[in-house]
Design a protein around this motif. Sequence first.
Motif, PDB file in Angstrom:
ATOM      1  N   GLU A 268      -6.435  15.026   1.354  1.00 14.25           N
ATOM      2  CA  GLU A 268      -7.080  15.819   0.753  1.00 14.25           C
ATOM      3  C   GLU A 268      -7.334  16.903   1.066  1.00 14.25           C
ATOM      4  O   GLU A 268      -7.294  18.030   0.228  1.00 14.25           O
ATOM      5  CB  GLU A 268      -8.450  16.010   0.194  1.00 14.25           C
ATOM      6  N   PRO A 272      -5.566  18.827  -1.918  1.00 12.27           N
ATOM      7  CA  PRO A 272      -5.972  18.097  -3.085  1.00 12.27           C
ATOM      8  C   PRO A 272      -5.453  18.043  -4.001  1.00 12.27           C
ATOM      9  O   PRO A 272      -5.284  18.323  -5.098  1.00 12.27           O
ATOM     10  CB  PRO A 272      -6.546  19.773  -3.032  1.00 12.27           C
ATOM     11  N   SER A 273      -6.464  16.659  -3.940  1.00  3.52           N
ATOM     12  CA  SER A 273      -5.957  15.791  -5.586  1.00  3.52           C
ATOM     13  C   SER A 273      -7.281  15.757  -6.634  1.00  3.52           C
ATOM     14  O   SER A 273      -6.672  14.742  -6.888  1.00  3.52           O
ATOM     15  CB  SER A 273      -4.603  14.961  -5.590  1.00  3.52           C
ATOM     16  N   GLY A 274      -8.234  15.820  -5.776  1.00  2.00           N
ATOM     17  CA  GLY A 274     -10.299  15.337  -6.262  1.00  2.00           C
ATOM     18  C   GLY A 274     -10.001  13.502  -6.224  1.00  2.00           C
ATOM     19  O   GLY A 274     -11.092  13.151  -6.553  1.00  2.00           O
ATOM     20  N   THR A 276     -11.792  10.665  -4.730  1.00  3.85           N
ATOM     21  CA  THR A 276     -12.667  10.521  -3.800  1.00  3.85           C
ATOM     22  C   THR A 276     -12.711  10.010  -2.344  1.00  3.85           C
ATOM     23  O   THR A 276     -12.272   9.431  -1.942  1.00  3.85           O
ATOM     24  CB  THR A 276     -13.511   9.506  -4.286  1.00  3.85           C
TER      25      THR A 276
END
Lengths: 456, 456
Positions: A268, A272-274, A276
């Motif tokens: 992440e 960054p790809s969201g 969780t």
Amino acid sequence: MPHTPLPERHALIELKDQLPEQIVEAGPDLDRLARDSSRYSPQGHPLAVVMATCTDDVVTALAWANRHGVPVSVRGAGTGLAGGAVAYDQGLVISMERCNAIRQIDPVNRLAVVEAGVITADLDRAAREHGLFFPPDPASVETSTVGGNIATNAGGLRCISHGVTRDSVAALEVVLADGRIMHTGTRTRKNVVGLDLTSLFVGSEGTLGVITAATVRLKPIPPGTSHTFRVNFDSIHAAGEAVTEIVNGEAQPEVLELLDTHSVKTIEEFYPSGLTVPKAALLIGQTVGHNAADDAKAITDICARHGGSDVVIAQSDELLEARRLANPALSARGLRVSCDVGVPIGELANVFRGIDEIAAKHNRKISIVAHAGDGNLHPTVEAGDTEAEYAAAEAVIVDISQLAVSLGGTISGEHGIGAVKHHELPIQLDAAVLDTQRAIKQALDPNGILTPDRAI
Amino acid sequence: MPHTPLPERHALIELKDQLPEQIVEAGPDLDRLARDSSRYSPQGHPLAVVMATCTDDVVTALAWANRHGVPVSVRGAGTGLAGGAVAYDQGLVISMERCNAIRQIDPVNRLAVVEAGVITADLDRAAREHGLFFPPDPASVETSTVGGNIATNAGGLRCISHGVTRDSVAALEVVLADGRIMHTGTRTRKNVVGLDLTSLFVGSEGTLGVITAATVRLKPIPPGTSHTFRVNFDSIHAAGEAVTEIVNGEAQPEVLELLDTHSVKTIEEFYPSGLTVPKAALLIGQTVGHNAADDAKAITDICARHGGSDVVIAQSDELLEARRLANPALSARGLRVSCDVGVPIGELANVFRGIDEIAAKHNRKISIVAHAGDGNLHPTVEAGDTEAEYAAAEAVIVDISQLAVSLGGTISGEHGIGAVKHHELPIQLDAAVLDTQRAIKQALDPNGILTPDRAI
């Protein structure tokens, strides 16, 4: 294998006469071709690289090297992680990257005949034009070669459903140490004629001969659409137990990967790809075939029973992209020492527990990326750029290897031994195996020119 | 391999001292254990048989034989068809039939650890108590041993769906020629540590060591009910083309067998069951899984498009019984010379055409039973009980072997080479393969005691 006496450089003149266009003696190409993707560095300078363009070039090069006792390393695309293809000081590198013809795609018999330097993904694309695909799928599929995959018996993300590279090899064209060409195997499904030399050469990491071409098995593209899924876990042991139950269940994934918190965070940070970030581990996978949607549901239901949460099921490949980014992201954080152990699927929770204990004992963070579905783990220890730091990390890795073997497992599931893991062989192999390997090596390569002192 | 000097019989006293309960020197058991199920007869009398009861007995026997240069043959249940287990004159037979413990069934990892003498069907039954089964299914499954199946890489009826014996072997315990114990392989799905000695020993027919135990892979019993089907054909070439299309289709059979008219007639004569005798060939098979009924329908539809008729689909195993009776029925007709060639699946119609031509050339009837789904054929020539008749039949078989190899196939798909096919090796294997096999044999068995002059 002892290093054989090194020839004077003038012996090379003889080889240059025979292969004038194929020899590289200096320049950036020489530096590039002297290395692979491992942390293992050449211990000197190679005499030259032969950019082989055909099997006969390999014949010429090996016959020459064997006559002069020159150590030979063999290189596909240099994506290996074990130092198996790294050049020897005053040695010859045989690069197979220009031997890259797809000689035949035979859709009726689901076979392809390819030269060693064909890029694995290129073969896969050629097969897909006929409704077929090439099962081996190492992370390096877009850059690594079929010959390199075969020489290392490469693994990858789809082994749980399609096996390892060996399972896709029907026959080989090999050049032996003295330059003779050998053809192993057949184009049939069954063949019990003589010793299984095909399987012996698959995964032999350049120690017994140079694989110049292969007849490989293709499979039909599964019908229906593929589904991907992801599940978060608060406990990595619970994730391990879920994987054991999934693998023993009826609905089977094509891919089943595990990333621990640290690995997800690192991905992440860099891409960054969201995603969780899970408390302990992320399980991510793919199902294929007519029942892909139902299978994904059944698999994630098992996860939920083991405490999994944040379940996502989708019809896209995007969820799996995160997994493919793990290696570059982790590498970007700096020096790290990783390993490649495997355990029986029922020992997953136990190996995670054991790794916890090793981390505590060494007071080091160990992060884990795993082909969970086939029990193949890549634990990683970060290390500063000093010899002491490196040795400390290496001691952690040796403990993990011993743990894996104590659970019925292996010190290498897919990366191979090469130069990097050579000192670990006795952790797994008994004296009779080590002696037998050396006896076979000596019988096939009496002058010890082929990838000496590595792999076996 | 040259025969090593034979010891005086008094050397046996030393072995009898060490293994007093295990030695058989005379009597009907000696005669029985000196033979296998092939037409190959012992060329003399064995010195003795060791009825090994454990791995250590094999260690003792081999260390003794190696010291005294006594040729050794290894015997499971003697169901082999290639003469590989037949006793040597003044040689030692090691019988593994008393080493028959199932050491472990591990349902979570789908593994079993068994001694070499376990009857294959007993292992399968033990696995079924855990919802699993042992995939290898040679026709001799109720009498042959797991060790013998491994030593010959046995095939059978289910190879089209479950692969050959090698695909079910994870690890081996082997006693080497000099009596050392070696452990190959692991309990994991992936393992790339060193040479694949497991695959090398599978199918090595007793030439490299004695397999005393194995860790084998089990599979879950397919869900749903199985369906069997049968279809008659007026043309064997059309049946071959149907098989090629079936194998390349989506619905996959677990079993797909072909019997020509002569074979069906012979079975009906010996075991009347009301089988309709086809004009040219009978295709018979089985589907499993949730879609078994639909799959059987899809497969027989393909057959109908290729001229198949008299389609029967049933939910019982009875249809397959006929196939299992083929060997005993054909044998009951008298002396016959059969072979075991394999071709790529796309060459089935071509191999049938070629066999027609060979039959015409030799003016002999050749009848065919085939594991059609994996391209493995057992053509048979009947022969009178004279040397001239036998030689004439053997000439037909050699022609069929050459035909198979010319189509990219093999001279033996599942029976092995042993003593019977040894002279045919150069039809398939090039000089480099033959030399490499001999070099490996020499390296592992320098005194040449293990199954000399056979298999490789």
